[in-house]
Every structure is written in structure tokens, then in C-alpha cells.
Design a protein around this motif. Structure first.
Motif, mmCIF file in Angstrom:
data_model
loop_
_atom_site.group_PDB
_atom_site.id
_atom_site.type_symbol
_atom_site.label_atom_id
_atom_site.label_comp_id
_atom_site.label_asym_id
_atom_site.label_seq_id
_atom_site.Cartn_x
_atom_site.Cartn_y
_atom_site.Cartn_z
ATOM 1 N N TYR A 178 -24.592 -27.211 32.235
ATOM 2 C CA TYR A 178 -25.632 -27.247 31.215
ATOM 3 C C TYR A 178 -26.611 -28.392 31.452
ATOM 4 C CZ TYR A 178 -22.557 -23.876 29.142
ATOM 5 O OH TYR A 178 -21.785 -22.770 28.945
ATOM 6 N N LEU A 179 -26.668 -28.859 32.682
ATOM 7 C CA LEU A 179 -27.562 -29.954 33.046
ATOM 8 C C LEU A 179 -29.023 -29.587 32.797
ATOM 9 C CD1 LEU A 179 -27.507 -32.789 34.352
ATOM 10 C CD2 LEU A 179 -27.810 -31.670 36.553
ATOM 11 N N LEU A 180 -29.394 -28.341 33.074
ATOM 12 C CA LEU A 180 -30.778 -27.896 32.897
ATOM 13 C C LEU A 180 -30.936 -26.935 31.720
ATOM 14 C CD1 LEU A 180 -31.758 -27.321 36.637
ATOM 15 C CD2 LEU A 180 -32.153 -29.340 35.217
ATOM 16 N N ASN A 206 -37.199 -24.320 31.343
ATOM 17 C CA ASN A 206 -37.808 -23.096 31.854
ATOM 18 C C ASN A 206 -38.397 -23.368 33.226
ATOM 19 O OD1 ASN A 206 -37.263 -21.487 29.558
ATOM 20 N ND2 ASN A 206 -38.983 -22.419 28.505
ATOM 21 N N VAL A 207 -37.942 -22.610 34.212
ATOM 22 C CA VAL A 207 -38.372 -22.783 35.590
ATOM 23 C C VAL A 207 -38.978 -21.477 36.091
ATOM 24 C CG1 VAL A 207 -37.622 -23.290 37.957
ATOM 25 C CG2 VAL A 207 -36.533 -24.459 36.037
ATOM 26 N N ARG A 230 -27.112 -21.447 37.496
ATOM 27 C CA ARG A 230 -25.779 -22.007 37.260
ATOM 28 C C ARG A 230 -25.856 -23.361 36.571
ATOM 29 N NH1 ARG A 230 -23.652 -20.617 42.970
ATOM 30 N NH2 ARG A 230 -24.800 -22.506 43.318
ATOM 31 N N LEU A 231 -26.962 -24.058 36.748
ATOM 32 C CA LEU A 231 -27.143 -25.354 36.089
ATOM 33 C C LEU A 231 -27.677 -25.199 34.664
ATOM 34 C CD1 LEU A 231 -28.625 -27.432 39.039
ATOM 35 C CD2 LEU A 231 -26.323 -27.604 38.077
ATOM 36 N N GLY A 232 -27.882 -23.961 34.245
ATOM 37 C CA GLY A 232 -28.273 -23.699 32.870
ATOM 38 C C GLY A 232 -29.749 -23.434 32.652
ATOM 39 N N VAL A 262 -43.471 -23.692 30.352
ATOM 40 C CA VAL A 262 -42.700 -23.822 31.586
ATOM 41 C C VAL A 262 -42.585 -25.300 31.942
ATOM 42 C CG1 VAL A 262 -42.639 -23.261 34.045
ATOM 43 C CG2 VAL A 262 -43.410 -21.555 32.403
ATOM 44 N N ASN A 263 -41.358 -25.742 32.168
ATOM 45 C CA ASN A 263 -41.124 -27.141 32.508
ATOM 46 C C ASN A 263 -41.365 -27.432 33.985
ATOM 47 O OD1 ASN A 263 -38.816 -26.213 30.393
ATOM 48 N ND2 ASN A 263 -39.760 -28.137 29.808
ATOM 49 N N VAL A 264 -40.940 -26.495 34.846
ATOM 50 C CA VAL A 264 -41.025 -26.700 36.295
ATOM 51 C C VAL A 264 -41.502 -25.415 36.958
ATOM 52 C CG1 VAL A 264 -39.748 -27.304 38.390
ATOM 53 C CG2 VAL A 264 -39.061 -28.291 36.207
ATOM 54 N N ILE A 265 -42.422 -25.556 37.907
ATOM 55 C CA ILE A 265 -42.829 -24.435 38.757
ATOM 56 C C ILE A 265 -42.504 -24.834 40.187
ATOM 57 C CG2 ILE A 265 -44.712 -22.974 39.571
ATOM 58 C CD1 ILE A 265 -46.110 -23.563 36.855
#
Length: 173
Positions: free
Chosen positions: A66-68, A72-73, A90-92, A113-116
Motif C-alpha cells: 500500500y506504499l502507493l 494515480n499513475v 502491486r504497490l497499490g 493524476v499524480n505521476v505520468i
């Protein structure tokens, strides 16, 4: 009432059982923090049965699952989805796989979106153009933009990294 602090069914001075009536309220509060539920089956003069059910982690779960969480990626690519998408999931992370520039732009206009991440098979020139469009449309929130370049282009990174960062890429790897 049995879960109310200091409540006792028999509050008389001559009662048979000791206690101050706080145990069940403490158990209920701890259970709520753990996401547990408590069931009671009680019969006056016979006794009570308490069943506490709490969710436990599966053996396969790790501290990183649940690290991420709630991140939203967007993973922009042309070819097959890489193991990166699976690993982020898998990291959430909530991962959206996008193969078309316009559909990606439509998606990020609707979702925060947090990361692209741009896949390594996407040419740096295309990443520069998409990055410029993304940065022009950002108003109140700025996404982290990452370009993954292929290992065989590592020796040429200086030839395209400046343009990518000037366009708004945050990180090249």
C-alpha cells in the motif's frame, strides 16, 4: 449498554461479579481501530458469548503493498505493457495504461493524476511534445513526469535530457 464505559448490568453493592464496566468498551474501541466487528450472544442467568472478527493480512502481503495507495499513475507507451504497470499496481497505485496521446490528454483532463510515466520506447521528441501540452493545461495541480529511456540510449542521454527537462519532464531514468 454493555459497551458503554462503566456500565454494569448489576450495579448493586451486593453484586456477584467484580469489575468497573470498562473492559468491553475498550475492546470495542480497539476493535474499531482494527476494522473488527463484535457479535454478542447473551442469555440472562446463563452467560454471554462474544465473537470478535478482525481482518488479518494475507501471508503474501508485504509492507509495500500500500506504499502507493491512492496514487494515480498514467503509463504512456506504444508497445506491450511492461512489468512496470504490474509492479505499480502491486504497490497499490491506480494505473491507467495509455497508448494514444489524445486519449491520455483526455484522461488527465478528467482525473487528478499524480505521476505520468513515459515508456522507454516512446521517442524523446514525442515526449517533449506531450510534456509541453500537459504543462500548458496544468492550472492548480502539477503532475510528476518521468521518462524512462532505454539502456542502449544511456550514452546519448545528454543529447535529449535537456530538451525533455526544458519541456517540463521532472526525471529521466
Amino acid at each position: 449498554d454493555i459497551f458503554t464505559p462503566f456500565f454494569q448490568v448489576d450495579s448493586s453493592v451486593t453484586r456477584e461479579n467484580e469489575g468497573v464496566g470498562i473492559g468491553l468498551s475498550v475492546i470495542k474501541q480497539i476493535g474499531q481501530l482494527l476494522g473488527a466487528s463484535i457479535e454478542v450472544d447473551s442469555e440472562i442467568g446463563v452467560g454471554s458469548k462474544f465473537i470478535v472478527t478482525m481482518p488479518l493480512r494475507y501471508k503474501s502481503q508485504t509492507q509495500y503493498e500500500y506504499l502507493l495507495k491512492d496514487i494515480n499513475v498514467v503509463y504512456y507507451h506504444h508497445n506491450e505493457i511492461s512489468s512496470m504497470v504490474e509492479m505499480l499496481g502491486r504497490l497499490g497505485a491506480n494505473v491507467s495504461s495509455q497508448r494514444n496521446g489524445q486519449s491520455m490528454m483526455d484522461y488527465i483532463s478528467k482525473v487528478k493524476v499524480n505521476v505520468i510515466m513515459f515508456a522507454e520506447e516512446v521517442l524523446p521528441e514525442q515526449v517533449v511534445q506531450l510534456t509541453k501540452h500537459i504543462r500548458e493545461r496544468e492550472t492548480t495541480y502539477r503532475s510528476l513526469l518521468v521518462y524512462w529511456y532505454p539502456l542502449h540510449k544511456e550514452q546519448y542521454v545528454e543529447s535529449f535530457e535537456y530538451d525533455l527537462k526544458a519541456a517540463g519532464i521532472d526525471y529521466c531514468h
